[in-house]
Design a protein around this motif. Sequence first.
Motif, PDB file in Angstrom:
ATOM      1  N   GLN A 197       0.787  -1.227   0.000  1.00  0.00           N
ATOM      2  CA  GLN A 197       0.000   0.000   0.000  1.00  0.00           C
ATOM      3  C   GLN A 197       0.823   1.283   0.000  1.00  0.00           C
ATOM      4  O   GLN A 197       0.267   2.358  -0.193  1.00  0.00           O
ATOM      5  N   PHE A 198       2.123   1.181   0.223  1.00  0.00           N
ATOM      6  CA  PHE A 198       2.911   2.406   0.316  1.00  0.00           C
ATOM      7  C   PHE A 198       3.352   2.863  -1.078  1.00  0.00           C
ATOM      8  O   PHE A 198       4.528   2.846  -1.423  1.00  0.00           O
ATOM      9  N   ASN A 199       2.373   3.260  -1.866  1.00  0.00           N
ATOM     10  CA  ASN A 199       2.592   3.773  -3.220  1.00  0.00           C
ATOM     11  C   ASN A 199       1.538   4.839  -3.491  1.00  0.00           C
ATOM     12  O   ASN A 199       0.342   4.537  -3.505  1.00  0.00           O
ATOM     13  N   GLY A 200       1.950   6.077  -3.697  1.00  0.00           N
ATOM     14  CA  GLY A 200       0.957   7.098  -3.971  1.00  0.00           C
ATOM     15  C   GLY A 200       1.495   8.515  -3.847  1.00  0.00           C
ATOM     16  O   GLY A 200       2.706   8.735  -3.785  1.00  0.00           O
ATOM     17  N   LEU A 201       0.569   9.462  -3.817  1.00  0.00           N
ATOM     18  CA  LEU A 201       0.909  10.880  -3.722  1.00  0.00           C
ATOM     19  C   LEU A 201       0.870  11.339  -2.271  1.00  0.00           C
ATOM     20  O   LEU A 201      -0.076  11.021  -1.537  1.00  0.00           O
ATOM     21  N   VAL A 202       1.907  12.075  -1.856  1.00  0.00           N
ATOM     22  CA  VAL A 202       1.919  12.681  -0.529  1.00  0.00           C
ATOM     23  C   VAL A 202       1.955  14.196  -0.669  1.00  0.00           C
ATOM     24  O   VAL A 202       2.306  14.731  -1.725  1.00  0.00           O
ATOM     25  N   ARG A 203       1.573  14.872   0.376  1.00  0.00           N
ATOM     26  CA  ARG A 203       1.624  16.340   0.370  1.00  0.00           C
ATOM     27  C   ARG A 203       3.074  16.815   0.284  1.00  0.00           C
ATOM     28  O   ARG A 203       3.980  16.176   0.807  1.00  0.00           O
ATOM     29  N   THR A 204       3.259  17.948  -0.346  1.00  0.00           N
ATOM     30  CA  THR A 204       4.619  18.467  -0.509  1.00  0.00           C
ATOM     31  C   THR A 204       5.291  18.760   0.833  1.00  0.00           C
ATOM     32  O   THR A 204       6.505  18.692   0.948  1.00  0.00           O
ATOM     33  N   THR A 205       4.482  19.043   1.836  1.00  0.00           N
ATOM     34  CA  THR A 205       5.038  19.337   3.159  1.00  0.00           C
ATOM     35  C   THR A 205       5.483  18.067   3.889  1.00  0.00           C
ATOM     36  O   THR A 205       6.115  18.153   4.949  1.00  0.00           O
ATOM     37  N   ASP A 206       5.170  16.903   3.339  1.00  0.00           N
ATOM     38  CA  ASP A 206       5.481  15.638   4.010  1.00  0.00           C
ATOM     39  C   ASP A 206       6.649  14.894   3.387  1.00  0.00           C
ATOM     40  O   ASP A 206       6.819  13.695   3.613  1.00  0.00           O
ATOM     41  N   ILE A 207       7.469  15.581   2.599  1.00  0.00           N
ATOM     42  CA  ILE A 207       8.572  14.902   1.927  1.00  0.00           C
ATOM     43  C   ILE A 207       9.524  14.252   2.928  1.00  0.00           C
ATOM     44  O   ILE A 207       9.974  13.116   2.734  1.00  0.00           O
ATOM     45  N   ASP A 208       9.840  14.929   4.020  1.00  0.00           N
ATOM     46  CA  ASP A 208      10.768  14.351   4.992  1.00  0.00           C
ATOM     47  C   ASP A 208      10.160  13.137   5.690  1.00  0.00           C
ATOM     48  O   ASP A 208      10.858  12.154   5.961  1.00  0.00           O
ATOM     49  N   LYS A 209       8.862  13.182   5.963  1.00  0.00           N
ATOM     50  CA  LYS A 209       8.182  12.027   6.552  1.00  0.00           C
ATOM     51  C   LYS A 209       8.214  10.847   5.582  1.00  0.00           C
ATOM     52  O   LYS A 209       8.375   9.693   5.996  1.00  0.00           O
ATOM     53  N   ALA A 210       8.058  11.129   4.289  1.00  0.00           N
ATOM     54  CA  ALA A 210       8.097  10.071   3.284  1.00  0.00           C
ATOM     55  C   ALA A 210       9.492   9.454   3.201  1.00  0.00           C
ATOM     56  O   ALA A 210       9.641   8.227   3.139  1.00  0.00           O
ATOM     57  N   TYR A 211      10.519  10.285   3.198  1.00  0.00           N
ATOM     58  CA  TYR A 211      11.897   9.780   3.184  1.00  0.00           C
ATOM     59  C   TYR A 211      12.166   8.898   4.410  1.00  0.00           C
ATOM     60  O   TYR A 211      12.759   7.820   4.305  1.00  0.00           O
ATOM     61  N   GLU A 212      11.739   9.360   5.567  1.00  0.00           N
ATOM     62  CA  GLU A 212      11.964   8.609   6.794  1.00  0.00           C
ATOM     63  C   GLU A 212      11.224   7.277   6.759  1.00  0.00           C
ATOM     64  O   GLU A 212      11.753   6.240   7.187  1.00  0.00           O
ATOM     65  N   ALA A 213       9.999   7.280   6.213  1.00  0.00           N
ATOM     66  CA  ALA A 213       9.216   6.041   6.112  1.00  0.00           C
ATOM     67  C   ALA A 213       9.904   5.036   5.199  1.00  0.00           C
ATOM     68  O   ALA A 213       9.951   3.835   5.502  1.00  0.00           O
ATOM     69  N   ILE A 214      10.445   5.501   4.074  1.00  0.00           N
ATOM     70  CA  ILE A 214      11.149   4.601   3.152  1.00  0.00           C
ATOM     71  C   ILE A 214      12.335   3.953   3.852  1.00  0.00           C
ATOM     72  O   ILE A 214      12.568   2.740   3.741  1.00  0.00           O
ATOM     73  N   ALA A 215      13.101   4.747   4.588  1.00  0.00           N
ATOM     74  CA  ALA A 215      14.263   4.213   5.301  1.00  0.00           C
ATOM     75  C   ALA A 215      13.850   3.194   6.356  1.00  0.00           C
ATOM     76  O   ALA A 215      14.501   2.153   6.524  1.00  0.00           O
ATOM     77  N   GLU A 216      12.766   3.460   7.056  1.00  0.00           N
ATOM     78  CA  GLU A 216      12.323   2.534   8.094  1.00  0.00           C
ATOM     79  C   GLU A 216      11.756   1.256   7.488  1.00  0.00           C
ATOM     80  O   GLU A 216      11.904   0.167   8.059  1.00  0.00           O
TER      81      GLU A 216
END
Length: 227
Positions: free
Chosen positions: A143-162
């Motif tokens: 399920q981790f495939n999709g569009l995120v808000r531009t303000t959440d880029i760092d959260k997205a990067y952190e999620a990928i690493a985790e």
Amino acid sequence: MIPVALYPIPHYFEKLGILSTIEVPKRIAQRSVLFSKGKVKLYQGEGINKFVNLSVKGFTLYHYDFGIVYPEKDYVYPIFFYQVIIAPQRILVLVHYAFNDLNKAEKLVGIEELLQRDKQYSELFIKEFKPQPFIVEDVIPNQFNGLVRTTDIDKAYEAIAELFQQWHIGMLQQGKCNSKAEIDSYQQWFGNFRSKFYNEDYGLISTKRYMGGRWSKEVFNKYLFDL
């Protein structure tokens, strides 16, 4: 202008403390062309032959991240790879786990926990996406495939690493494969999968647009896909 992350995605992988850097020639590791920049980072770790990260920043309107992990050859486990495309007003995040036998994949050690974590992080998305059609038969549904808000880029990067860390824990717990036939079949599939992805994905075409053909081809052929 596109949003600027506090840190580039390699920062989050390095922060985990499970990877060591492999030296990359300077002409490959960092290259600038007019207003565009390309960076390649290479890592290894326990059970990991190499983990390649490519980042391309084109002008002020585009950013592309791509990473793929190569387990050591005696590990038969789903391949972790990701793509992040940042453009004005949208960020597309794609994380996949590819395997040669999807009927067996979800029964492997750690995959259930990985997919649970994957589902939790999907709460970041404002819209979910399906995998590209040419890889559907090779990737575990997640399920981790999709569009995120531009303000959440760092959260997205952190999620990928985790998610990568969770994947790595499962791979080590699964352990090495003792069957030469399974290893050979898996390696043949992995080679075919890389060739298919290389030829059908937009990554190389997009990178060539910003970084030129010579550097882009060497990065994709020699480092990302071993073709």
